[in-house]
Design a protein around this motif. Structure first.
Motif, mmCIF file in Angstrom:
data_model
loop_
_atom_site.group_PDB
_atom_site.id
_atom_site.type_symbol
_atom_site.label_atom_id
_atom_site.label_comp_id
_atom_site.label_asym_id
_atom_site.label_seq_id
_atom_site.Cartn_x
_atom_site.Cartn_y
_atom_site.Cartn_z
ATOM 1 N N TRP A 427 0.815 -1.216 0.000
ATOM 2 C CA TRP A 427 0.000 0.000 0.000
ATOM 3 C C TRP A 427 0.854 1.274 0.000
ATOM 4 O O TRP A 427 0.338 2.363 -0.218
ATOM 5 C CB TRP A 427 -0.945 0.017 1.215
ATOM 6 C CG TRP A 427 -2.151 -0.873 1.020
ATOM 7 C CD1 TRP A 427 -2.379 -1.739 -0.001
ATOM 8 C CD2 TRP A 427 -3.295 -0.955 1.884
ATOM 9 N NE1 TRP A 427 -3.591 -2.360 0.158
ATOM 10 C CE2 TRP A 427 -4.183 -1.906 1.317
ATOM 11 C CE3 TRP A 427 -3.655 -0.338 3.083
ATOM 12 C CZ2 TRP A 427 -5.409 -2.229 1.907
ATOM 13 C CZ3 TRP A 427 -4.877 -0.663 3.668
ATOM 14 C CH2 TRP A 427 -5.743 -1.599 3.081
ATOM 15 N N ILE A 429 3.446 3.864 -1.546
ATOM 16 C CA ILE A 429 3.897 4.228 -2.893
ATOM 17 C C ILE A 429 5.375 3.851 -3.014
ATOM 18 O O ILE A 429 6.194 4.238 -2.171
ATOM 19 C CB ILE A 429 3.730 5.742 -3.134
ATOM 20 C CG1 ILE A 429 2.257 6.115 -3.066
ATOM 21 C CG2 ILE A 429 4.323 6.149 -4.471
ATOM 22 C CD1 ILE A 429 2.004 7.602 -3.156
ATOM 23 N N ASP A 446 -0.934 4.724 -1.104
ATOM 24 C CA ASP A 446 -1.307 4.861 -2.509
ATOM 25 C C ASP A 446 -2.818 5.124 -2.624
ATOM 26 O O ASP A 446 -3.619 4.193 -2.698
ATOM 27 C CB ASP A 446 -0.917 3.566 -3.241
ATOM 28 C CG ASP A 446 -1.229 3.629 -4.714
ATOM 29 O OD1 ASP A 446 -1.859 4.611 -5.146
ATOM 30 O OD2 ASP A 446 -0.839 2.687 -5.433
ATOM 31 N N THR A 448 -4.406 6.109 -5.035
ATOM 32 C CA THR A 448 -5.048 5.771 -6.313
ATOM 33 C C THR A 448 -5.798 4.443 -6.161
ATOM 34 O O THR A 448 -6.601 4.088 -6.999
ATOM 35 C CB THR A 448 -4.031 5.640 -7.476
ATOM 36 O OG1 THR A 448 -3.226 4.469 -7.284
ATOM 37 C CG2 THR A 448 -3.131 6.852 -7.580
ATOM 38 N N ARG A 449 -5.523 3.701 -5.060
ATOM 39 C CA ARG A 449 -6.143 2.384 -4.859
ATOM 40 C C ARG A 449 -7.443 2.521 -4.065
ATOM 41 O O ARG A 449 -7.467 3.132 -2.988
ATOM 42 C CB ARG A 449 -5.214 1.481 -4.049
ATOM 43 C CG ARG A 449 -3.908 1.158 -4.724
ATOM 44 C CD ARG A 449 -3.024 0.375 -3.780
ATOM 45 N NE ARG A 449 -3.613 -0.910 -3.448
ATOM 46 C CZ ARG A 449 -3.017 -2.086 -3.614
ATOM 47 N NH1 ARG A 449 -1.791 -2.137 -4.091
ATOM 48 N NH2 ARG A 449 -3.633 -3.193 -3.271
ATOM 49 N N SER A 485 2.354 2.887 -9.276
ATOM 50 C CA SER A 485 1.316 2.074 -8.635
ATOM 51 C C SER A 485 1.097 0.805 -9.435
ATOM 52 O O SER A 485 0.703 0.870 -10.604
ATOM 53 C CB SER A 485 0.002 2.836 -8.552
ATOM 54 O OG SER A 485 -0.970 1.994 -7.972
ATOM 55 N N PHE A 496 -0.798 8.917 -12.353
ATOM 56 C CA PHE A 496 -0.670 8.670 -10.916
ATOM 57 C C PHE A 496 -0.897 9.926 -10.064
ATOM 58 O O PHE A 496 -1.719 9.941 -9.151
ATOM 59 C CB PHE A 496 0.704 8.062 -10.582
ATOM 60 C CG PHE A 496 0.801 7.740 -9.120
ATOM 61 C CD1 PHE A 496 0.439 6.487 -8.644
ATOM 62 C CD2 PHE A 496 1.176 8.706 -8.202
ATOM 63 C CE1 PHE A 496 0.466 6.204 -7.289
ATOM 64 C CE2 PHE A 496 1.201 8.434 -6.845
ATOM 65 C CZ PHE A 496 0.853 7.189 -6.394
ATOM 66 N N TYR A 500 -4.003 10.345 -7.564
ATOM 67 C CA TYR A 500 -3.804 10.435 -6.104
ATOM 68 C C TYR A 500 -4.685 11.556 -5.552
ATOM 69 O O TYR A 500 -5.391 11.389 -4.551
ATOM 70 C CB TYR A 500 -2.331 10.717 -5.767
ATOM 71 C CG TYR A 500 -2.095 10.843 -4.274
ATOM 72 C CD1 TYR A 500 -1.705 9.747 -3.515
ATOM 73 C CD2 TYR A 500 -2.314 12.053 -3.615
ATOM 74 C CE1 TYR A 500 -1.524 9.850 -2.143
ATOM 75 C CE2 TYR A 500 -2.147 12.167 -2.242
ATOM 76 C CZ TYR A 500 -1.742 11.070 -1.507
ATOM 77 O OH TYR A 500 -1.574 11.171 -0.153
#
Ligand code: DGJ
Length: 723
Positions: A427, A429, A446, A448-449, A485, A496, A500
């Motif tokens: 998790w 980055i 991260d 973006t997840r 990622s 990315f 984010y």
């Protein structure tokens, strides 16, 4: 409706300003005018190009060339060699597009931006919006330009929606929110530059030939360059001249460009930084750029700032606290750092309650096993051993003392030494196969997840719902490195940084709307993310980790160029100051901090009775003045960057009350007595100062005299009332 389309021209106007775009005979969008209100009916963009080295599109009309004309949204790969506002790459590798006007819509009010923070209206009568639709039919790229003009505020909000209409895909490598070509002339620019603990210092320079750029590549708006610039016509100053402000409602990598070329017609752009940016649009997908807020002032920087303050205070900030007085707080950070016990916290709270403080904020160190900054970020469970009980019981203790209770979080981070990292090292980055760089011993989650976002929303919400927590400080203490990622496809890695920030905005929206009664304050090592994007979710921000009263004069003055006093967290801390070692009197520390969302950040339990008594008086005063500080119109009087003093004042809407602040930033012996001319008062009203009556005109033309020798740290908070 203050938008007209006549004779191939869009005219956006209110009572004071005009913005005019022309659709050329070739269906290109040209920029015709931006400034004080005009009647553009008889105008059109003059075409005359005497430079044979600029290509043209029509052999019979060589003067018509986008390389020398003022363009409204310039593209790459054509005749215009200046900075493009958009760069796309198509499946066949082509990197040139040419946008043509295909239609438009004029709408009442202002549409929201999906997933992005933005200025809003409360009724459709407040603003009108123009959507201009342009397209490169061969490439299948549609670009919709949005402009919202306000009826009573000299602001235009712009953003762009880019849609892929081809049946394959397109890579968007650059997509600016705004681009304007200004007429030839002499200009200066201002930007707000700095570093950690030295944020938003005002820098003014002449526009020179070539490209001048101000940007962040840090994954956050950053301490170094705030997402704002102003372009000033030569000679414009605090109270005179044409000034054009550009502020980006975005918390990530931004870029502002001023390019002055052969014709000396500066092109100004603001938007997402194209650095490392590449956004893939599949068929039918769109990219919406962040909002740029342009403010026009015909009477200098002061008016520009008042416009931003009003707009951001009332139509960007949201929630219960938008219009409420902000509670006076005590924060334990500089008082105890990580080293506290329940007894210590309660003894600070006892002193705080005695002097009239309204909110106790427990800062870093209450969770996981966090006794220093090497551990536990991500483990958002209460360290009951250290706290001597639950958070709920501590909040109750605070409430019993008449104090609200607030809590610090740093929800975007993960410590290597944490249970979360043990469970989910992926998790953080990081670049595959490499250890990420440390910064304050921590890594970044991260965002973006989706699974990371879910975890954060759940764990933070759990803590907030289990105790009477009425304030949250949302901190973020490092910049982004090792960007990658594994969840994103290889050709989406260029998304990315932006993803984010979109992830962060989603989390902030969910948490702030689930807890509408909580006052949220953002923070990033002080003011490392003091930007309009964060203010949309959290109406105040910790202005700087530098709490030294003298340093704060510069920081708060610079911050005031764009942001209202109500948004600036400002605290009294101990001396010698922990950042610069300076010793300033308590009176000055308090007076400076009263020019913002006021609080204390020191161990009150250790202070002698006389100091506590002085603080009790300060708190009484702040309770009286906080209304005018947070909602009065601010006028800057003396600039610490160009003089030895800092001074500004706030004037109530009805002009019957004002509060003047003055401080010596650098003292010099044997100086003439200082006379400060006030501003913004009603010239015909009589105002009382120290039992004497003066007309507004006298106070604004003769001024007030500071009738004492100039000594370091001298300062004054002066209330003025009309009789
Ligand atoms: C940085 C913030 O700016 C400080 O006010 C404090 O909250 C620390 N982080 C805590 O780690």
């Amino acid at each position: 409706m203050s938008i007209e389309f006549k004779n191939s021209k869009f005219h956006l106007f209110n009572n004071e300003m005009s913005y005019v775009i022309e659709v050329s005979p070739y269906n290109d969008l040209l920029h015709l005018y931006y400034g004080a209100k005009i009647t553009p009916d008889a105008l059109s963009v003059p075409c005359r190009c005497n430079n044979p080295f600029i290509p043209n599109h029509d052999e019979n009309n060589p003067s018509y060339t986008l390389g020398s004309l003022p363009c409204e949204y310039p593209t790459a790969g054509g005749a215009d060699f200046r900075s493009p506002a958009i760069e796309a790459e198509l499946p066949n590798g082509l990197r040139a597009i040419r946008l043509k006007y295909t239609g438009h819509e004029i709408l009442p009010g202002k549409p929201a931006l999906p997933g992005l923070p933005a200025v809003y209206t409360e009724s459709d009568a407040e603003a009108s919006t123009l959507k201009i639709i342009t397209e490169d039919e061969h490439a299948g790229i549609q670009v919709i330009l949005y402009y919202t003009i306000f009826e009573d505020i000299n602001a235009i909000c712009r953003h762009t929606e880019i849609k892929n209409k081809n049946n394959l895909y397109a890579y968007i490598r650059n997509a600016q929110s705004v681009s304007i070509d200004f007429p030839a002339g002499e200009y200066d620019y201002i930007h707000l530059s700095g570093a950690w603990a030295r944020e938003r210092h005002v820098e003014r320079n002449a526009v020179h030939k070539g490209i001048q750029g101000f940007e962040s590549r840090r994954g956050a708006s950053g301490h170094t360059e705030n997402p704002f610039i102003a372009l000033l016509e030569k000679g414009a100053g605090e109270d005179c001249g044409n000034v054009y402000g550009f502020s980006l409602v975005y918390s990530g990598n931004h870029r502002f460009v001023i390019e002055s070329e052969a014709f000396e017609t500066p092109r100004v752009q603001a938007g997402i930084n194209p650095f490392s940016f590449c956004y893939k649009l599949e068929e039918g997908e769109s990219l919406v750029t962040p909002e740029a807020v342009m403010v026009y002032s015909a009477s200098g920087l002061g008016e520009m700032s008042r416009t931003y303050h009003r707009l951001y205070r009332t139509r960007l900030c949201r929630g219960k606290y938008r219009d409420l007085p902000r509670p006076i707080l005590v924060n334990n950070w500089e008082g105890t750092y990580f080293n506290f016990t329940r007894e210590k916290l309660l003894s600070i709270a006892d002193s705080a309650a005695k002097i009239g403080v309204e909110l106790f904020v427990l800062d870093d160190g209450w969770f996981g096993e966090r006794d220093d900054d090497t551990t536990s970020l991500g483990d958002w469970f209460v360290n009951e051993k250290k706290l001597g009980g639950t958070i709920a019981s501590l909040a109750e203790e605070m409430n019993k003392r008449g104090l609200k209770f607030g809590l610090w979080f740093e929800p975007e981070m993960i410590s290597e030494r944490s249970r979360l990292y043990e469970k989910h090292p992926e998790w953080a980055i990081q670049i595959p196969g490499q250890k990420p760089h440390y910064s304050r011993h921590q890594f970044i989650l991260d965002y973006t997840r989706a699974d990371v976002r879910e975890y954060i929303v759940k764990t933070i919400s759990d803590v907030l719902s289990k105790a009477n927590i009425e304030y949250v400080k949302w901190d973020m203490n490092r910049n982004m490195s090792d960007v990658y990622s594994p969840q994103l496809a290889p050709d989406k890695q260029g998304e990315f940084y932006h993803r984010y920030i979109l992830g962060l905005y989603e989390v902030l929206e969910r948490i702030t709307s689930a807890f509408p009664d909580v006052l949220f304050e953002s923070c990033s090592g002080g003011g490392g993310r003091f930007d309009p994007g964060m203010l949309y979710y959290m109406p105040q921000c910790w202005t700087s980790d530098d709490t030294d009263a003298v340093e704060r004069l510069y920081i708060q003055y610079g911050t005031s160029l764009v942001y209202p006093a109500s948004s600036m967290g400002a605290h009294v801390s101990a001396v010698p100051n922990h950042q610069v070692g300076r010793i300033t009197p308590l009176s000055m520390r308090a007076a400076v901090a009263m020019n913002g969302a006021f609080g204390y950040e020191l161990d009150l339990s250790k202070l002698p009775e006389e100091e506590l008594a002085e603080m009790a008086e300060q708190i009484k005063l702040y309770k009286k003045i906080r209304g005018i500080v947070s909602s009065g119109n601010m006028y800057r009087l003396l600039d610490p960057f160009t003089s030895r003093y800092a001074s500004w004042m706030y004037v109530s809407e009805d002009k019957k009350t004002a509060l003047v602040y003055y401080a010596v930033a650098r003292s010099k012996p044997v100086q003439p007595l200082l006379r400060i001319r006030l501003k913004g008062l009603d010239p015909d009203l009589e105002y009382s100062i120290d039992g004497k009556l003066y007309t507004g005109s006298t106070l604004m033309n003769y001024g007030i005299v500071i009738n004492r020798d100039e000594h370091a740290y001298d300062n004054l908070l002066l209330e003025i009332h009309s009789v």
